[in-house]
Design a protein around this motif. Structure first.
Motif, PDB file in Angstrom:
ATOM      1  N   ASN A   1      44.741  43.624  23.721  1.00 46.74           N
ATOM      2  CA  ASN A   1      43.501  43.530  22.381  1.00 46.74           C
ATOM      3  C   ASN A   1      43.727  41.983  21.706  1.00 46.74           C
ATOM      4  OD1 ASN A   1      41.352  43.608  20.418  1.00 46.74           O
ATOM      5  ND2 ASN A   1      42.309  45.373  20.343  1.00 46.74           N
TER       6      ASN A   1
ATOM      7  N   ILE B   1      39.011  43.169  24.442  1.00 50.88           N
ATOM      8  CA  ILE B   1      40.144  43.427  26.134  1.00 50.88           C
ATOM      9  C   ILE B   1      40.480  41.899  26.707  1.00 50.88           C
ATOM     10  CG2 ILE B   1      40.265  46.075  26.245  1.00 50.88           C
ATOM     11  CD1 ILE B   1      38.788  45.760  28.178  1.00 50.88           C
TER      12      ILE B   1
ATOM     13  N   PHE C   1      46.254  47.989  26.837  1.00 49.42           N
ATOM     14  CA  PHE C   1      45.290  47.040  26.653  1.00 49.42           C
ATOM     15  C   PHE C   1      46.110  45.319  26.185  1.00 49.42           C
ATOM     16  CE2 PHE C   1      42.196  50.266  26.746  1.00 49.42           C
ATOM     17  CZ  PHE C   1      41.627  50.022  28.292  1.00 49.42           C
TER      18      PHE C   1
ATOM     19  N   PHE D   1      45.081  44.750  31.331  1.00 50.08           N
ATOM     20  CA  PHE D   1      45.202  46.404  31.042  1.00 50.08           C
ATOM     21  C   PHE D   1      46.479  47.087  32.553  1.00 50.08           C
ATOM     22  CE2 PHE D   1      41.620  46.992  33.296  1.00 50.08           C
ATOM     23  CZ  PHE D   1      41.490  48.207  34.527  1.00 50.08           C
TER      24      PHE D   1
END
Length: 180
Positions: A26, A5, A24, A8
């Motif tokens: 990612n 991550i 998030f 967020f």
């Protein structure tokens, strides 16, 4: 799950006040995406809903949820590796942009031409999207349009301060800006 991550956001609304949606950035081995999770308050688990990816989402830095399924995300750079990335940072080239992921499940470019768009946040009523542009250095204020595009309405330029992550205090509506 491959979970690396970066930025967020957490979404909550009055429609279902016991459910939180987590989004998030990612940086997966298989490519960058936004991973969406659901959490029911009072439980001890979080459930993966989906991860969405697009060729338009190639250097994501941060995400802001606009509903349980829609969001804006910043792509901080045009060049993801190598010398050109360093060149882009050094010269503050306005090659970053914001993408929108809408109700139809399609990514679109919401706004183009930002110098290192970094943190992103929204006003409590959703009428303003804030984007920190670290290389300018500024915070840009946008009005979201019905098609998901963003209209620049104002810009706060800083001296001797580089904005990075931003957040909005939901109780007061004040913008909180972290940086150096």
């Amino acid at each position: 799950m491959d979970f690396r991550i970066h930025g967020f956001d957490i979404y909550w609304d009055n429609i279902n006040p016991t459910e939180l949606t987590f989004m998030f950035v990612n940086h997966q081995k298989s490519g960058d995406g936004i991973s969406i999770f659901s959490h029911r308050i009072g439980t001890d688990y979080i459930q993966h809903v989906k991860t969405v990816k697009s060729p338009l989402l190639y250097s994501p830095n941060d995400v802001v949820a606009t509903s349980r399924t829609t969001f804006y995300a910043t792509n901080d750079m045009k060049n993801v590796r190598g010398f050109l990335r360093k060149f882009e940072i050094l010269l503050g080239m306005p090659w970053g942009h914001v993408v929108h992921y809408g109700e139809t499940g399609v990514f679109t470019k919401a706004y183009n031409g930002i110098s290192y768009p970094n943190g992103i946040a929204r006003s409590p009523d959703g009428s303003v999207i804030y984007v920190a542009a670290s290389s300018e250095p500024s915070v840009n204020m946008f009005r979201p349009k019905p098609d998901g595009s963003l209209e620049l309405i104002s810009k706060k330029v800083f001296r001797n301060f580089v904005p990075d992550n931003i957040s909005v205090d939901v109780a007061t509506g004040h913008l909180l800006v972290a940086g150096k």
